[in-house]
Write a protein that holds these residues in place. Structure first.
Motif, PDB file in Angstrom:
ATOM      1  N   TYR A 186       0.843  -1.207   0.000  1.00  0.00           N
ATOM      2  CA  TYR A 186       0.000   0.000   0.000  1.00  0.00           C
ATOM      3  C   TYR A 186       0.876   1.255   0.000  1.00  0.00           C
ATOM      4  O   TYR A 186       0.649   2.188  -0.787  1.00  0.00           O
ATOM      5  N   ASN A 187       1.893   1.265   0.868  1.00  0.00           N
ATOM      6  CA  ASN A 187       2.793   2.430   0.936  1.00  0.00           C
ATOM      7  C   ASN A 187       3.487   2.675  -0.400  1.00  0.00           C
ATOM      8  O   ASN A 187       3.617   3.817  -0.851  1.00  0.00           O
ATOM      9  N   CYS A 188       3.947   1.593  -1.031  1.00  0.00           N
ATOM     10  CA  CYS A 188       4.687   1.727  -2.291  1.00  0.00           C
ATOM     11  C   CYS A 188       3.802   2.299  -3.393  1.00  0.00           C
ATOM     12  O   CYS A 188       4.212   3.224  -4.114  1.00  0.00           O
ATOM     13  N   TYR A 189       2.605   1.758  -3.544  1.00  0.00           N
ATOM     14  CA  TYR A 189       1.723   2.258  -4.609  1.00  0.00           C
ATOM     15  C   TYR A 189       1.231   3.677  -4.305  1.00  0.00           C
ATOM     16  O   TYR A 189       1.019   4.479  -5.219  1.00  0.00           O
ATOM     17  N   ASN A 190       1.072   3.987  -3.036  1.00  0.00           N
ATOM     18  CA  ASN A 190       0.704   5.351  -2.654  1.00  0.00           C
ATOM     19  C   ASN A 190       1.817   6.324  -3.055  1.00  0.00           C
ATOM     20  O   ASN A 190       1.561   7.424  -3.559  1.00  0.00           O
ATOM     21  N   ASN A 191       3.075   5.893  -2.840  1.00  0.00           N
ATOM     22  CA  ASN A 191       4.214   6.731  -3.232  1.00  0.00           C
ATOM     23  C   ASN A 191       4.278   6.907  -4.752  1.00  0.00           C
ATOM     24  O   ASN A 191       4.539   8.003  -5.256  1.00  0.00           O
ATOM     25  N   LEU A 192       4.029   5.810  -5.501  1.00  0.00           N
ATOM     26  CA  LEU A 192       4.011   5.913  -6.964  1.00  0.00           C
ATOM     27  C   LEU A 192       2.919   6.872  -7.432  1.00  0.00           C
ATOM     28  O   LEU A 192       3.110   7.632  -8.390  1.00  0.00           O
ATOM     29  N   GLY A 193       1.768   6.845  -6.748  1.00  0.00           N
ATOM     30  CA  GLY A 193       0.698   7.785  -7.086  1.00  0.00           C
ATOM     31  C   GLY A 193       1.117   9.226  -6.860  1.00  0.00           C
ATOM     32  O   GLY A 193       0.861  10.109  -7.692  1.00  0.00           O
ATOM     33  N   SER A 194       1.803   9.471  -5.730  1.00  0.00           N
ATOM     34  CA  SER A 194       2.260  10.833  -5.420  1.00  0.00           C
ATOM     35  C   SER A 194       3.296  11.305  -6.435  1.00  0.00           C
ATOM     36  O   SER A 194       3.296  12.470  -6.856  1.00  0.00           O
ATOM     37  N   ILE A 195       4.193  10.400  -6.841  1.00  0.00           N
ATOM     38  CA  ILE A 195       5.236  10.761  -7.811  1.00  0.00           C
ATOM     39  C   ILE A 195       4.616  11.155  -9.145  1.00  0.00           C
ATOM     40  O   ILE A 195       4.924  12.211  -9.709  1.00  0.00           O
ATOM     41  N   LYS A 211      -4.720   1.047  -7.028  1.00  0.00           N
ATOM     42  CA  LYS A 211      -4.003  -0.179  -6.693  1.00  0.00           C
ATOM     43  C   LYS A 211      -3.666  -0.196  -5.198  1.00  0.00           C
ATOM     44  O   LYS A 211      -3.789  -1.234  -4.532  1.00  0.00           O
ATOM     45  N   ALA A 212      -3.277   0.962  -4.688  1.00  0.00           N
ATOM     46  CA  ALA A 212      -3.004   1.066  -3.251  1.00  0.00           C
ATOM     47  C   ALA A 212      -4.266   0.771  -2.446  1.00  0.00           C
ATOM     48  O   ALA A 212      -4.221   0.138  -1.386  1.00  0.00           O
ATOM     49  N   LEU A 213      -5.407   1.224  -2.962  1.00  0.00           N
ATOM     50  CA  LEU A 213      -6.688   0.988  -2.289  1.00  0.00           C
ATOM     51  C   LEU A 213      -7.008  -0.505  -2.237  1.00  0.00           C
ATOM     52  O   LEU A 213      -7.537  -1.009  -1.235  1.00  0.00           O
ATOM     53  N   GLU A 214      -6.652  -1.233  -3.295  1.00  0.00           N
ATOM     54  CA  GLU A 214      -6.871  -2.687  -3.313  1.00  0.00           C
ATOM     55  C   GLU A 214      -6.070  -3.364  -2.201  1.00  0.00           C
ATOM     56  O   GLU A 214      -6.578  -4.243  -1.498  1.00  0.00           O
ATOM     57  N   TYR A 215      -4.807  -2.970  -2.062  1.00  0.00           N
ATOM     58  CA  TYR A 215      -3.970  -3.585  -1.020  1.00  0.00           C
ATOM     59  C   TYR A 215      -4.411  -3.141   0.371  1.00  0.00           C
ATOM     60  O   TYR A 215      -4.292  -3.903   1.337  1.00  0.00           O
TER      61      TYR A 215
END
Length: 673
Positions: A186-195, A211-215
């Motif tokens: 979740y943290n990783c995909y959230n970071n990719l979203g922010s980037i 994707k982060a929401l799914e995890y």
């Protein structure tokens, strides 16, 4: 019996010492736990930790000692006690290195990285995360390695190294997926979203957030991470200008009944975003009270960084209402809060808005924007280069270690071969020496036997051979032994003469040769010393080289005049760099626009600093009607950085003179990095 009693007493004493040591360790752990009590004041908790540190330093067992030091270091970090944390952390690392405890070294690097991250020193944080990641990777600790990669990615995103951040985040995801670590994914995909949101790739940002929401939904323990994600998705739509889609996401966040109590920061953020989105949809409605409510909540929480964004949105709201007075007041508040929180992005956006709604000071705000933007780009570029250098130096270090290992193996082989060869040579020579000794003994024995036989024969013929034997012995003494002794004396006499005279000559020659070598070494040494102390080209030489280089392109004659009594190399490096670039820009303008035949560059001393003049006899131009090109804008920006002034004197057909007046007064930055 006495021995048995002594052994029993010794064992009892050791047991007592062990029990005493265990009690001491348990006591220290108890003190550390007391220091973790958040209900106690920071002062009392610090006193507990200092007491635990004193007890830890008295422990002899290094394995126990390092565990206690690591825990104490972490507690100092949680208390934001920088001095004690750094001291304890370094002590832990030193002991861990002595014990080859790689795990503790990695954990200490992790703690140090977290310390620098809290201090907003992303480059330092990246370095220690990187060091920890290397250790975890070498120990095959995949989960910890992935966490370090994620932290490295966040540090890179902080200084806008988005490409590097994306690469490390994807590496972390590849490790975490087989491990089913949903919270970390979740943290990783959230970071990719922010980037990707910062890169304005909004469609990809939405994909990553979803994707982060799914995890987040797969995380077993209860959490409210979806609220933060919903707010992030809404912000993407806000940035797209799709306010109709953005508003429902913020409303979902605010519909959570516990959010104000449990997550007041997120509540205020979502309320500000909702209010801003609604103000864009319902432009006739009054939303000032909602903005004021957000400001009141954030002010009570001390959320300075978020306050800058809220005031910015409030200013934009008043701007849409054409209330420039209130808009200016709000944007200045945003400017102040962004400066306090070192939020440079918000500071730049605030300067942009101020230049639009405050035309009378537009030039000043634009200059501040250009200066700060240039400075931030340089800092970010420097940090990105530092990240790349850390990776490069590590790869280079690994390659060097591999090369050294191969060289070590080669030299070990050579040394063993030489040793074996020496051993074999010794055995051969020793055996040869023994054989020679044996042959000599055999020869002696044969000679002794011959003499013995002769004595027997002489005994039988004693009487008749007495005279013959006496004569024979006399001849042997005269012709054999005496002759050999005389020969030996003559040889020694000759050797004495030869040694006395030739040794002196040879010694004289050796001394003369050594004197010649001494003279030659002294001569070379003097030459090297002279070369070592020669000065490298200075600022004036750099300008001369620049003139020569540009002259080849422009095909003009030049004259370079400068004050020879002034120490130009003593100028501040920042001043020299900017002045050099402004001279370079002016000369390039001479080549591109002036079509001149002659150029004069003059550097002169003034009462407050120095003056630079670049004069050409080219076409010239009307200074009041000509728009500023990139070159002149660069000169304007650079002269502003060093608190100087510049002037352009030109007219059609009369050439151009650019004057740069530079004061030698310490420079003051508007905002510090």
């Amino acid at each position: 019996m006495i021995t048995v009693i002594a052994l029993i007493a010794c064992n009892q004493k050791n047991k007592q010492n062990t029990d005493k040591g265990n009690i001491q360790v348990d006591s220290i752990f108890s003190i550390i736990d007391s220091a973790s009590n958040n209900e106690l004041s920071s002062k009392i908790r610090t006193e507990y930790l200092n007491k635990a540190l004193v007890g830890t330093n008295e422990i002899i067992n290094d394995s126990l000692k390092i565990k206690l030091l690591s825990k104490i270091s972490l507690r100092f970090l949680q208390l934001n006690d920088s001095i004690n944390f750094i001291k304890t952390n370094q002590q832990t690392v030193q002991l861990a290195k002595a014990l080859n405890d790689s795990v503790t070294i990695a954990e200490s690097n992790w703690d140090m990285a977290a310390f620098y991250r809290a201090k907003s020193k992303s480059d330092n944080a990246y370095y220690y995360f990187f060091e920890a990641q290397k250790i975890y990777e070498s120990l095959n600790k995949s989960y910890e390695s992935a966490r370090m990669l994620y932290n490295m990615a966040v540090a890179q995103a902080d200084i806008k190294d988005y490409t590097g951040s994306e690469i490390n985040t994807i590496k972390a995801i590849e490790i975490l997926k087989p491990l089913n670590k949903y919270r970390r994914l979740y943290n990783c995909y959230n970071n990719l979203g922010s980037i990707t949101k910062e890169l304005k790739d909004y469609d990809r940002a939405l994909e990553y957030y979803n994707k982060a929401l799914e995890y987040q939904k797969k995380i077993q323990e209860n959490n409210s991470l979806d609220l933060s994600l919903l707010n992030n998705i809404g912000v993407v739509y806000l940035n797209q200008g799709n306010y109709q889609k953005a508003v429902p996401y913020f409303q979902q966040v605010l519909d959570n009944k516990d959010i104000l109590k449990k997550q007041p920061k997120l509540y205020a953020l979502a309320l500000n975003n909702l209010t801003y989105g609604k103000s864009k949809i319902f432009s006739e409605s009054d939303f000032s009270s909602s903005f004021e409510k957000v400001i009141q909540i954030q002010d009570s929480l001390g959320e300075v960084q978020h306050l800058s964004r809220t005031h910015y949105c409030f200013a934009d709201y008043y701007l849409s209402k054409k209330d420039s007075v209130q808009a200016i007041a709000q944007i200045k508040m945003a400017l102040g809060y962004s400066k306090i929180s070192s939020n440079n992005d918000r500071f730049l956006k605030s300067l942009q808005m101020l230049s639009k709604i405050d035309p009378s000071n537009s030039s000043y705000y634009n200059q501040q924007y250009i200066a700060l933007n240039d400075s931030l780009q340089q800092v970010e570029r420097k940090s990105r280069n530092k990240f790349a250098r850390i990776r490069f130096e590590t790869d280079e270090f690994i390659a060097e270690n591999q090369l050294l290992e191969r060289e070590k193996q080669l030299w070990t082989g050579v040394a063993i071969s030489i040793l074996l060869l020496g051993l074999m040579s010794y055995i051969i020579l020793d055996q040869r020496s023994k054989n020679q000794k044996l042959r000599f003994q055999q020869e002696q024995q044969a000679a002794n036997q011959e003499i013995f036989n002769l004595m027997l024969a002489q005994k039988q013929k004693l009487e008749e051979g007495k005279k013959i034997e006496q004569k024979r012995i006399s001849e042997e003494l005269h012709d054999g032994v005496l002759g050999k002794m005389l020969g030996a004396r003559m040889v020694l006499t000759g050797l004495n003469k030869r040694t006395g005279e030739e040794a002196t000559v040879e010694r004289k020659k050796a001394i003369d040769a050594l004197q010649e070598v001494e003279k030659e070494v002294r001569s070379i040494s003097h030459e090297l010393s002279h070369a070592a102390y020669q000065n490298i080209p200075n600022f004036i030489h750099s300008v001369k080289d620049l003139l020569i280089t540009v002259q080849k392109t422009g095909k003009f004659e030049y004259n370079f005049v400068y004050n020879e009594t002034f120490d130009w190399d003593s100028l501040d490096a920042n001043i020299k760099i900017n002045v050099y670039r402004m001279i370079q820009e002016s000369l390039q303008n001479c080549v591109k626009h002036a079509d001149c035949k002659n150029v004069i560059v003059e550097l002169s001393k003034t009462d407050i600093g120095f003056m630079v003049k670049i004069t050409d006899d080219g076409k010239g131009f009307k200074t009041n009607s000509r728009k500023k090109g990139i070159g002149l804008r660069n000169i304007s920006s650079r002269i502003e950085k060093i608190n100087g002034r510049y002037a352009i004197d030109s007219a059609p057909g009369k050439g151009t003179t650019i004057s740069l007046e530079v004061p030698l007064i310490p420079q003051k930055e508007y905002i510090s990095d």
